[in-house]
Scaffold this active site. Structure first.
Site, PDB file in Angstrom:
ATOM      1  N   TYR A 162       6.963  11.687  40.041  1.00  0.00           N
ATOM      2  CA  TYR A 162       8.104  10.783  39.815  1.00  0.00           C
ATOM      3  C   TYR A 162       9.408  11.572  39.731  1.00  0.00           C
ATOM      4  O   TYR A 162      10.420  11.207  40.344  1.00  0.00           O
ATOM      5  CB  TYR A 162       7.850  10.001  38.536  1.00  0.00           C
ATOM      6  N   LYS A 171      12.568  11.312  42.265  1.00  0.00           N
ATOM      7  CA  LYS A 171      13.867  10.871  41.764  1.00  0.00           C
ATOM      8  C   LYS A 171      14.945  11.930  41.976  1.00  0.00           C
ATOM      9  O   LYS A 171      16.117  11.602  42.197  1.00  0.00           O
ATOM     10  CB  LYS A 171      13.755  10.498  40.293  1.00  0.00           C
TER      11      LYS A 171
END
Length: 303
Positions: free
Chosen positions: A166, A170
């Site tokens: 993640y 991001k």
């Protein structure tokens, strides 16, 4: 008149949380909206048209029928991303704003993370943001206007435990946004990203939080806080804002710095491992960025 009258937006992952709040805020300020949501679980499984349709109904009740349409395609599929943008053209005649919000979580400590868990998260967040942006950019370039708003995360900007996939996705979105902004500057097309703090179904899955903590966070960090900044970035008033990393936490709005050299050392004879250990390390180590979590960087309660 609303600040977004005449503009058309595509919002991905708009069936709930930040995406839903963004779609509603955009419509409330005059935009017409393609509400995209595949209707999957937090981890990306399943398909349900219900969430997107319910948000379209909410917008219709508040702003009149025809202000929004539903799309249930997956941002992780190139052809689906093309159809999202085409829906905006077919229903509303143009596209002006893309909000890349769709996301999933597959949290796992790095030494246990599978290739599938890595691929799934990268595909939705990073590939998805590229796919939808790439589908829209031809229209933006032709009309010489447009605004990309990408949702990043403090898991990438600052770091988090158990979120290698993640956080990497991001932080990749930060690079995507910055470089889109540079490529498209000549066409008056803007690209920014937001690292939000908001209570959502994703936050609920993060371990180590009590029910009281979750409720306190929900009260102070609501998705509609982020939605107001998203709506602003779509307006002509934000014409001078591009290539930036912004943050929202409750009623606080942040402008993040971006990586630049903070200490420079040169040695005419060049460097060796020994001289690096003897001279370079003692000179720079006090300037290292510590391994802090988000709650260490933001120790105060949001306003």
């Amino acid at each position: 008149m609303g600040m977004l009258d005449g503009k058309v937006a595509v919002v991905t992952g708009a069936g709930g949380g930040i995406g839903r709040a963004a779609a509603i805020a955009l419509a409330a300020n005059g935009a017409r909206v393609v509400v995209n949501d595949v209707g999957a679980s937090v981890t990306g499984e399943g398909h349900d048209a219900g969430p997107a349709q319910r948000v379209v109904q909410e917008i219709a009740q508040a702003n009149g029928v025809g202000r929004a349409v539903a799309n249930t395609g997956s941002v992780a599929i190139w052809e689906d991303a093309q159809r999202m943008v085409q829906d905006a053209i077919d229903h509303f005649g143009r596209i002006d704003i893309v909000v890349n919000n769709a996301g999933i979580l597959r949290d796992r400590m790095f030494h246990y993370m599978s290739v599938e868990e890595w691929d799934a998260v990268i595909k939705v967040h990073l590939y998805g943001s590229f796919y939808v942006s790439r589908a829209a950019v031809a229209h933006f370039r032709k009309q010489e206007s447009g605004s990309f708003i990408h949702i990043s995360s403090t898991s990438g900007l600052i770091g988090g435990v158990g979120q290698v996939n993640y956080g990497a996705a991001k932080m990749g979105i930060v690079g995507l946004s910055r470089n889109i902004a540079m490529d498209m500057q000549r066409y008056n097309v803007r690209s920014n990203c937001i690292g939000p703090h908001a209570f959502s179904r994703m936050i609920e899955t993060v371990p180590g939080q009590t029910e009281a903590q979750l409720q306190a966070r929900a009260a102070k960090t609501r998705p509609d806080h982020i939605a107001q900044l998203i709506a602003f970035l779509g307006t002509d008033a934000a014409a001078g804002v591009s290539g930036q990393i912004l943050g929202v936490r409750g009623n606080e709005i942040y402008l993040y710095n971006q990586p630049r050299p903070i200490r420079i050392m040169a040695r005419t004879a060049g460097w060796t491992p020994e001289t690096l250990a003897e001279h370079w390390l003692p000179a720079v180590k006090n300037n290292f960025t510590p391994l802090e979590r988000t709650r260490d960087v933001y120790p105060w309660d949001p306003v």
